[in-house]
Design a protein around this motif. Structure first.
Motif, PDB file in Angstrom:
ATOM      1  N   PHE A 118       0.826  -1.210   0.000  1.00 13.04           N
ATOM      2  CA  PHE A 118       0.000   0.000   0.000  1.00 13.04           C
ATOM      3  C   PHE A 118       0.861   1.261   0.000  1.00 13.04           C
ATOM      4  CE2 PHE A 118      -2.034   3.391   2.512  1.00 13.04           C
ATOM      5  CZ  PHE A 118      -3.160   3.623   1.723  1.00 13.04           C
ATOM      6  N   VAL A 119       1.865   1.312   0.843  1.00 15.88           N
ATOM      7  CA  VAL A 119       2.628   2.535   1.025  1.00 15.88           C
ATOM      8  C   VAL A 119       3.532   2.849  -0.164  1.00 15.88           C
ATOM      9  CG1 VAL A 119       4.732   1.603   2.120  1.00 15.88           C
ATOM     10  CG2 VAL A 119       3.842   3.851   2.826  1.00 15.88           C
ATOM     11  N   THR A 120       3.860   1.848  -0.974  1.00 15.43           N
ATOM     12  CA  THR A 120       4.693   2.111  -2.152  1.00 15.43           C
ATOM     13  C   THR A 120       3.989   3.024  -3.152  1.00 15.43           C
ATOM     14  OG1 THR A 120       3.919  -0.002  -3.063  1.00 15.43           O
ATOM     15  CG2 THR A 120       6.089   0.006  -2.037  1.00 15.43           C
ATOM     16  N   ASN A 121       2.671   3.146  -3.036  1.00 26.31           N
ATOM     17  CA  ASN A 121       1.938   4.062  -3.917  1.00 26.31           C
ATOM     18  C   ASN A 121       2.291   5.522  -3.632  1.00 26.31           C
ATOM     19  OD1 ASN A 121       0.400   1.977  -5.193  1.00 26.31           O
ATOM     20  ND2 ASN A 121      -0.914   1.877  -3.381  1.00 26.31           N
ATOM     21  N   TYR A 122       2.891   5.780  -2.483  1.00 27.59           N
ATOM     22  CA  TYR A 122       3.233   7.151  -2.088  1.00 27.59           C
ATOM     23  C   TYR A 122       4.748   7.359  -2.046  1.00 27.59           C
ATOM     24  CZ  TYR A 122      -1.548   6.399  -0.665  1.00 27.59           C
ATOM     25  OH  TYR A 122      -2.869   6.055  -0.670  1.00 27.59           O
ATOM     26  N   ALA A 123       5.481   6.377  -2.579  1.00 26.29           N
ATOM     27  CA  ALA A 123       6.938   6.443  -2.572  1.00 26.29           C
ATOM     28  C   ALA A 123       7.449   7.257  -3.757  1.00 26.29           C
ATOM     29  CB  ALA A 123       7.526   5.035  -2.618  1.00 26.29           C
ATOM     30  N   ILE A 124       8.455   8.064  -3.503  1.00 26.53           N
ATOM     31  CA  ILE A 124       9.132   8.843  -4.545  1.00 26.53           C
ATOM     32  C   ILE A 124      10.538   8.277  -4.700  1.00 26.53           C
ATOM     33  CG2 ILE A 124       9.906  11.138  -5.237  1.00 26.53           C
ATOM     34  CD1 ILE A 124       7.723  12.276  -3.372  1.00 26.53           C
ATOM     35  N   ASN A 125      10.829   7.778  -5.896  1.00 24.93           N
ATOM     36  CA  ASN A 125      12.110   7.121  -6.187  1.00 24.93           C
ATOM     37  C   ASN A 125      12.363   5.950  -5.228  1.00 24.93           C
ATOM     38  OD1 ASN A 125      12.656   9.041  -8.210  1.00 24.93           O
ATOM     39  ND2 ASN A 125      13.648  10.403  -6.759  1.00 24.93           N
ATOM     40  N   PRO A 126      11.658   4.840  -5.433  1.00 25.15           N
ATOM     41  CA  PRO A 126      11.832   3.656  -4.573  1.00 25.15           C
ATOM     42  C   PRO A 126      13.281   3.191  -4.516  1.00 25.15           C
ATOM     43  CG  PRO A 126       9.917   3.402  -5.982  1.00 25.15           C
ATOM     44  CD  PRO A 126      10.626   4.631  -6.472  1.00 25.15           C
ATOM     45  N   VAL A 127      13.664   2.656  -3.352  1.00 25.93           N
ATOM     46  CA  VAL A 127      15.028   2.176  -3.114  1.00 25.93           C
ATOM     47  C   VAL A 127      15.015   0.653  -3.045  1.00 25.93           C
ATOM     48  CG1 VAL A 127      16.912   2.110  -1.434  1.00 25.93           C
ATOM     49  CG2 VAL A 127      15.730   4.260  -1.903  1.00 25.93           C
ATOM     50  N   ASP A 128      15.936   0.029  -3.764  1.00 27.44           N
ATOM     51  CA  ASP A 128      16.017  -1.431  -3.784  1.00 27.44           C
ATOM     52  C   ASP A 128      17.380  -1.865  -3.243  1.00 27.44           C
ATOM     53  OD1 ASP A 128      15.360  -4.069  -4.172  1.00 27.44           O
ATOM     54  OD2 ASP A 128      15.900  -4.075  -6.300  1.00 27.44           O
ATOM     55  N   LEU A 129      17.652  -1.511  -1.988  1.00 31.05           N
ATOM     56  CA  LEU A 129      18.947  -1.824  -1.380  1.00 31.05           C
ATOM     57  C   LEU A 129      18.826  -2.788  -0.203  1.00 31.05           C
ATOM     58  CD1 LEU A 129      20.579   1.739  -1.368  1.00 31.05           C
ATOM     59  CD2 LEU A 129      21.107  -0.164  -2.900  1.00 31.05           C
ATOM     60  N   ASN A 130      17.605  -3.190   0.121  1.00 30.85           N
ATOM     61  CA  ASN A 130      17.379  -4.126   1.222  1.00 30.85           C
ATOM     62  C   ASN A 130      17.982  -3.614   2.531  1.00 30.85           C
ATOM     63  OD1 ASN A 130      16.358  -6.509   2.338  1.00 30.85           O
ATOM     64  ND2 ASN A 130      18.254  -7.629   2.009  1.00 30.85           N
ATOM     65  N   LEU A 131      17.689  -2.365   2.842  1.00 29.56           N
ATOM     66  CA  LEU A 131      18.199  -1.752   4.072  1.00 29.56           C
ATOM     67  C   LEU A 131      17.135  -1.817   5.162  1.00 29.56           C
ATOM     68  CD1 LEU A 131      19.919   1.437   2.595  1.00 29.56           C
ATOM     69  CD2 LEU A 131      20.998  -0.703   3.277  1.00 29.56           C
ATOM     70  N   SER A 132      17.463  -2.472   6.258  1.00 29.58           N
ATOM     71  CA  SER A 132      16.514  -2.588   7.364  1.00 29.58           C
ATOM     72  C   SER A 132      17.276  -2.765   8.673  1.00 29.58           C
ATOM     73  CB  SER A 132      15.565  -3.773   7.153  1.00 29.58           C
ATOM     74  OG  SER A 132      16.278  -4.998   7.144  1.00 29.58           O
ATOM     75  N   GLU A 133      16.590  -2.545   9.754  1.00 28.65           N
ATOM     76  CA  GLU A 133      17.199  -2.723  11.082  1.00 28.65           C
ATOM     77  C   GLU A 133      16.114  -3.152  12.057  1.00 28.65           C
ATOM     78  OE1 GLU A 133      20.521  -0.688  13.941  1.00 28.65           O
ATOM     79  OE2 GLU A 133      20.051   0.124  11.968  1.00 28.65           O
ATOM     80  N   GLU A 134      16.479  -4.066  12.948  1.00 33.60           N
ATOM     81  CA  GLU A 134      15.515  -4.579  13.929  1.00 33.60           C
ATOM     82  C   GLU A 134      15.943  -4.205  15.347  1.00 33.60           C
ATOM     83  OE1 GLU A 134      14.861  -8.743  13.522  1.00 33.60           O
ATOM     84  OE2 GLU A 134      13.832  -8.577  11.591  1.00 33.60           O
ATOM     85  N   TYR A 135      14.944  -4.052  16.177  1.00 32.39           N
ATOM     86  CA  TYR A 135      15.178  -3.756  17.595  1.00 32.39           C
ATOM     87  C   TYR A 135      14.012  -4.350  18.387  1.00 32.39           C
ATOM     88  CZ  TYR A 135      17.504  -1.141  21.309  1.00 32.39           C
ATOM     89  OH  TYR A 135      18.209  -0.798  22.425  1.00 32.39           O
ATOM     90  N   ILE A 136      14.253  -4.667  19.639  1.00 39.88           N
ATOM     91  CA  ILE A 136      13.242  -5.352  20.450  1.00 39.88           C
ATOM     92  C   ILE A 136      12.996  -4.577  21.749  1.00 39.88           C
ATOM     93  CG2 ILE A 136      12.702  -7.473  21.726  1.00 39.88           C
ATOM     94  CD1 ILE A 136      14.383  -9.003  19.700  1.00 39.88           C
ATOM     95  N   ILE A 137      11.737  -4.521  22.148  1.00 37.69           N
ATOM     96  CA  ILE A 137      11.364  -3.956  23.444  1.00 37.69           C
ATOM     97  C   ILE A 137      10.863  -5.097  24.323  1.00 37.69           C
ATOM     98  CG2 ILE A 137       9.898  -2.329  24.669  1.00 37.69           C
ATOM     99  CD1 ILE A 137       9.678  -0.693  22.173  1.00 37.69           C
ATOM    100  N   LYS A 138      11.484  -5.266  25.493  1.00 30.26           N
ATOM    101  CA  LYS A 138      11.083  -6.298  26.450  1.00 30.26           C
ATOM    102  C   LYS A 138      10.543  -5.645  27.711  1.00 30.26           C
ATOM    103  CE  LYS A 138      14.655  -9.555  24.838  1.00 30.26           C
ATOM    104  NZ  LYS A 138      15.797 -10.428  25.245  1.00 30.26           N
ATOM    105  N   THR A 139       9.711  -6.373  28.424  1.00 30.43           N
ATOM    106  CA  THR A 139       9.144  -5.840  29.657  1.00 30.43           C
ATOM    107  C   THR A 139       9.574  -6.678  30.854  1.00 30.43           C
ATOM    108  OG1 THR A 139       7.121  -7.125  29.320  1.00 30.43           O
ATOM    109  CG2 THR A 139       7.128  -4.849  28.529  1.00 30.43           C
ATOM    110  N   ASP A 140       9.793  -5.965  31.966  1.00 31.90           N
ATOM    111  CA  ASP A 140      10.098  -6.599  33.252  1.00 31.90           C
ATOM    112  C   ASP A 140       9.474  -5.722  34.328  1.00 31.90           C
ATOM    113  OD1 ASP A 140      11.105  -7.664  35.576  1.00 31.90           O
ATOM    114  OD2 ASP A 140      13.175  -7.845  34.857  1.00 31.90           O
ATOM    115  N   ALA A 141       8.395  -6.207  34.911  1.00 37.18           N
ATOM    116  CA  ALA A 141       7.619  -5.406  35.858  1.00 37.18           C
ATOM    117  C   ALA A 141       8.401  -5.027  37.113  1.00 37.18           C
ATOM    118  CB  ALA A 141       6.351  -6.160  36.260  1.00 37.18           C
TER     119      ALA A 141
END
Length: 259
Positions: free
Chosen positions: A70-93
């Motif tokens: 859906f969001v690629t319909n609003y993209a200007i000059n799409p990038v095909d470099l496979n750039l991503s990053e992950e992060y995690i949020i954990k909980t401890d009461a």
């Protein structure tokens, strides 16, 4: 409880205004340059930035794929470099403060404001990685011409190709300058010391400021190389004009002698 965050560089930029109009979901917060959604019914969160980054929180692969389509319909000059990053949020009461680690953060409870800060910094990190790739490409291509100067004492690049290269460098620099605000702290940290500390720790964790300084330094190197290439090309053009003038004068002398 654990929430997985993933930031992806989709394009050079997004049309945020058009996206917000057609997405038809009320935003938790937003501006002309970014929009954050807290989809509480499905416990999912979205953060979209106009510098072409989308950040997902608690999305399954199917939901993520559907939104990307859906969001690629609003993209200007799409990038095909496979750039991503992950992060995690954990909980401890049992915790009484937020702990930031390399790949995750631990908190006593998760709320949209905390999620927004973590997603913001993860998105900034991916955007910086994208600009790092672009500047590396510029430096690599300039090294080719520098090596040619060292080995042959001349540049084989044409004036047209050099102008294209200059345009590419300026385009990258202007894009970075336009997005300088990615280093700004969001308003919600100003009145919340805990979120402010989290934001600073995350910026240190992702090396946001050192990476940006290094990016600026690399661009300065490329600009210095451009100045050198332009000077060499100007000298080459001057020599060519001198020879043309000499040939024309010689031709006029020969014609005068002939007549």
């Amino acid at each position: 409880m654990e929430i997985r965050i993933e930031a992806i560089q989709i394009a050079e930029s997004f049309n945020i205004k058009k996206f917000r109009t057609e997405f038809r979901t009320e935003a938790f917060s937003g501006s002309t340059s970014e929009v954050f959604y807290a989809l509480t019914d499905s416990n999912r969160y979205l953060y979209i930035f106009d510098y072409g980054v989308v950040v997902f929180a608690n999305y399954d692969p199917i939901g993520k794929s559907e939104f990307l389509n859906f969001v690629t319909n609003y993209a200007i000059n799409p990038v095909d470099l496979n750039l991503s990053e992950e992060y995690i949020i954990k909980t401890d009461a049992t915790l009484d403060k937020i702990i930031v680690k390399n790949n995750f953060v631990i908190t006593s409870q998760i709320d949209p404001s905390l999620l927004r800060i973590v997603m913001l910094n993860t998105g900034q990190s991916v955007a910086l990685e994208y600009y790092e790739v672009l500047t590396d490409e510029l430096i690599t291509s300039s090294k080719h011409y520098i090596l040619e100067l060292e080995q042959k004492g001349r540049l084989s690049i044409s004036k047209t190709d050099l102008l294209k290269y200059i345009g590419k460098v300026l385009n990258v620099k202007n894009s970075i300058v336009d997005n300088l605000y990615i280093l700004d702290d969001p308003n919600l940290v100003w009145d919340n010391e805990e979120l402010n500390l989290l934001n600073r720790n995350l910026k240190n964790n992702f090396d946001i400021h050192p990476r940006f300084k290094d990016l600026d330094y690399r661009l300065q190197i490329v600009e210095d190389n451009l100045t050198l290439f332009t000077d060499v090309l100007n000298v080459r053009e001057s020599h060519r004009l001198e020879w043309i003038i000499i040939i024309l004068i010689a031709f006029e002398i020969i014609m005068a002698l002939f007549h």
